[in-house]
Design a protein around this motif. Structure first.
Motif, PDB file in Angstrom:
ATOM      1  N   ILE A   1     -14.787  -5.562  25.296  1.00 48.28           N
ATOM      2  CA  ILE A   1     -15.805  -4.819  26.040  1.00 48.28           C
ATOM      3  C   ILE A   1     -15.160  -3.721  26.873  1.00 48.28           C
ATOM      4  N   LEU A   2     -14.086  -4.039  27.603  1.00 54.88           N
ATOM      5  CA  LEU A   2     -13.413  -3.053  28.440  1.00 54.88           C
ATOM      6  C   LEU A   2     -12.859  -1.901  27.602  1.00 54.88           C
ATOM      7  N   THR A   3     -12.238  -2.207  26.483  1.00 53.69           N
ATOM      8  CA  THR A   3     -11.701  -1.157  25.602  1.00 53.69           C
ATOM      9  C   THR A   3     -12.812  -0.235  25.124  1.00 53.69           C
TER      10      THR A   3
ATOM     11  N   ASP B   1      -8.892   4.846  34.156  1.00 52.37           N
ATOM     12  CA  ASP B   1      -7.979   4.320  35.170  1.00 52.37           C
ATOM     13  C   ASP B   1      -8.691   3.479  36.225  1.00 52.37           C
ATOM     14  N   ALA B   2      -9.944   3.149  35.968  1.00 51.26           N
ATOM     15  CA  ALA B   2     -10.720   2.374  36.942  1.00 51.26           C
ATOM     16  C   ALA B   2     -10.220   0.933  37.004  1.00 51.26           C
ATOM     17  N   THR B   3     -10.380   0.329  38.172  1.00 55.03           N
ATOM     18  CA  THR B   3     -10.016  -1.073  38.374  1.00 55.03           C
ATOM     19  C   THR B   3     -11.262  -1.939  38.229  1.00 55.03           C
ATOM     20  N   VAL B   4     -11.177  -2.956  37.394  1.00 51.66           N
ATOM     21  CA  VAL B   4     -12.286  -3.900  37.242  1.00 51.66           C
ATOM     22  C   VAL B   4     -12.286  -4.814  38.462  1.00 51.66           C
TER      23      VAL B   4
ATOM     24  N   ARG C   1     -14.060   2.008  28.021  1.00 46.90           N
ATOM     25  CA  ARG C   1     -13.110   3.081  28.351  1.00 46.90           C
ATOM     26  C   ARG C   1     -13.093   4.162  27.281  1.00 46.90           C
ATOM     27  N   GLN C   2     -13.321   3.809  26.031  1.00 47.40           N
ATOM     28  CA  GLN C   2     -13.400   4.813  24.966  1.00 47.40           C
ATOM     29  C   GLN C   2     -14.657   5.662  25.115  1.00 47.40           C
ATOM     30  N   GLN C   3     -15.751   5.031  25.513  1.00 46.77           N
ATOM     31  CA  GLN C   3     -17.029   5.731  25.650  1.00 46.77           C
ATOM     32  C   GLN C   3     -17.178   6.461  26.978  1.00 46.77           C
ATOM     33  N   ASN C   4     -16.408   6.056  27.990  1.00 41.73           N
ATOM     34  CA  ASN C   4     -16.514   6.612  29.342  1.00 41.73           C
ATOM     35  C   ASN C   4     -15.116   6.950  29.863  1.00 41.73           C
TER      36      ASN C   4
END
Length: 71
Positions: free
Chosen positions: A45-47, A58-61, A50-53
Motif C-alpha cells: 500500500i505504501l509503495t 519522503d513523508a513519515t508514516v 508513493r508512486q501515485q503521490n
C-alpha cells in the motif's frame, strides 16, 4: 454495490511541502492474498501511494491500520 476490497486500511503521514510541515492521510480498500502478512500489505500500500503521490515520497508514516472490511 461496487466491489470493494476485503480489507479497509487507513494511513496517516507527516510531510514537508513548499509551505512547511503538514499532516495528511489516505484511506482505501485492499484485497489481501491468502497467507499474506500485515507487513506485506503495509509495504504494498505504501509503495503504491508513493508512486501515485510524489509529495509522499519522503513523508513519515505516523499511523497505519488494516481491518476486515465488514461489519
Amino acid at each position: 454495490m461496487t466491489k470493494q476490497g476485503d480489507h479497509f486500511w487507513f494511513m496517516s503521514f507527516v510531510a514537508n511541502g513548499p509551505r512547511g510541515t503538514y499532516a495528511t492521510h489516505r484511506t482505501g480498500c485492499f484485497d489481501i492474498a491468502q497467507g499474506a502478512t500485515r507487513q506485506a500489505a503495509f509495504v504494498e500500500i505504501l509503495t503504491s501511494l508513493r508512486q501515485q503521490n510524489p509529495d509522499l515520497a519522503d513523508a513519515t508514516v505516523t499511523a497505519f491500520d488494516i481491518q476486515p472490511n465488514k461489519l
